[in-house]
Write a protein that holds these residues in place. Sequence first.
Motif: not given
Lengths: 230, 237
Positions: A148-149, A168-170, A199-201
Motif C-alpha cells: 500500500f502507498t 507499507h508491505l502487509v 493501512a493494516l486495516e
Amino acid sequence: MELDAKIGVLNNAGGSSEVSLNGIKVVCGINGPMEARPRQELPTTCYLEVIIRPAIGNPTVREKYMEDKIKNFLNSVIIGNLYPRQVIQVNLQILEKKNNNSSYTSDSDESAATEDVLLELNCCINSAFLALVDANISIYKAFNSNIFTYTHKGSLVKDGLSEAKSRHLVVYGIKNNKVDELLYGENVGRFSEKKLFMALERGEKESMILHSKLKELSVESVKQKFVYLS
Amino acid sequence: MSIIIPGDQLPVDETTLNSKKLTVGPSIYVDPLLDNQMTISNAGIFTHKEKKTKQLITVESSSKNYIPAVGDLIVGTVLGGFGEFFKVSLSNYKPPAILSYMAFENATKKNRPNLKTGSLVYARISAYDPNIDVELECFNPTTGKAEGFGELTGGTVVEVDLGFARYLMFNENNPVLEHLSKKCQFEIAIGVNGKVWIKGGDLVTTLACCQYIEQAQRLASGELEQLLKKLWKQHNI
C-alpha cells in the motif's frame, strides 16, 4: 498492478510458481523436504533454506536481508515438526525488474533501494505461497502479501509504483476462510501510527480478495494434477 | 469433486464431525497446541465417508515427494550393503532405508540373498519413525513366504506423481491398466513412492508401456485409447 501467476512451471522442482506483480517477475522453486547437511540439521523441526537470486548480478547483502525476512515468517507458517531433521529449500529467482525510475521522494530520501526491496518481497512472498501449495508442503495457514502507498496528498492506494510518501508491505495469514493474524509487515517512508493502522486495516480486506484469486489458481492446478480422474 | 486448499474451512460442520467416531486422514493437521483444532494443511480433493458408527475425513493430495508410512509397498533401488543390511533408496535426496538380509523368504545366516548394487526390489515398509532409519521387508512375516516381494529382474522403472501411483495401486479396475492389458502382456509392480516397475514381453513393448504410463498421468481417461494407438504405431508393434 494486477497479479499474474502460473503454477508448476519447473518440472524438476517439487513445487514451483511464477508470479509477476508491480513490474517484477519472480520464479519460485521449492525442493524438499530432503536430507539435511549435518550443520543444518534441527532435531525437532525442518531447516528452511531461502535463496534469492537478483535479476542482475550476484546476490548481495540486500538479497541476504530479504532471505532472512522471508525465512523468519515462513518458519511460522510451515508445520516444521512434520519434517524433523530435513531441509526445505526455497529458491527465488527474480527474472524481470522494470526500472520504475525511483518514484520515492521523501524529505530524507533514504534510498530508492529500500523501496525496491518491498516490491520484490511482495512478489516473492506471493510466489512462495503458490509454490508451497504446489509442493504439497504442510502449512498452518494460507498467506499473501499486499503493498500500500500513501501518496503526497495523503490518500491510501493499493499500488506499489506511484509516487509515495510512505509504503507499507502487509502479509496476513488466512485460516478457516478468515484473516487470522498479521504475519509480517515492512514499512518505508514517513508516516504516523494512525496511518499505519489504517493501512493494516485495508490490508485485511485486500488480503481476502487476493486470497480468492490465489485460491482459484491453486484449485486449477490441483485439477490439472488429478486430470486422470476425469 | 470438492477441492480445498490451506486456509479453507473444513467442508463438514462440527456437529457432524462430533456425532460419530472420527478418523482423520493425511493433509488435515490436528494441532495439539490449539486444543486439537483441525486445519487443512495441503491442497487436494476432500472426501468424507460415513458408516454406521464411524466416519473418515481425508484430503487426497498429489506431490513428487515421498514420505514413508508403515505398510506402504515400494519399489526401491539397492545402493549397497553394510553389516547385515542392504541400503535401499526410496527416492532421491532422501536418507536410504535399510533391508535386513533376514527379511527374505528362506533366508538364513548361511543362505543370504544375493542382491547387487543397482538392482530393484519390491518391498514393504515394516517400521517407520522420522527419527530413525526406515526398515523394509521382502516377505510376509506371518507366513514367511515372498508373496510377490523381492528382486525385480528385467523391465524398467517409470517415475510418476505420488497421487497417480496410489490411483493405479488402489483402483483395481482403473482404465489406465485395463486399456494396456487389452494391448499386450506385462508385469507391473507399483510402488506408492512414485516408482512403477513395468516389464513387457520384449524391449520395445516395455518401452512403449513405459511411455504410456508416464503420459497417462497427464490425460483424462477418455484419451487413453488414442494414446495407446499412437504409441504402438510409433514403435511398430
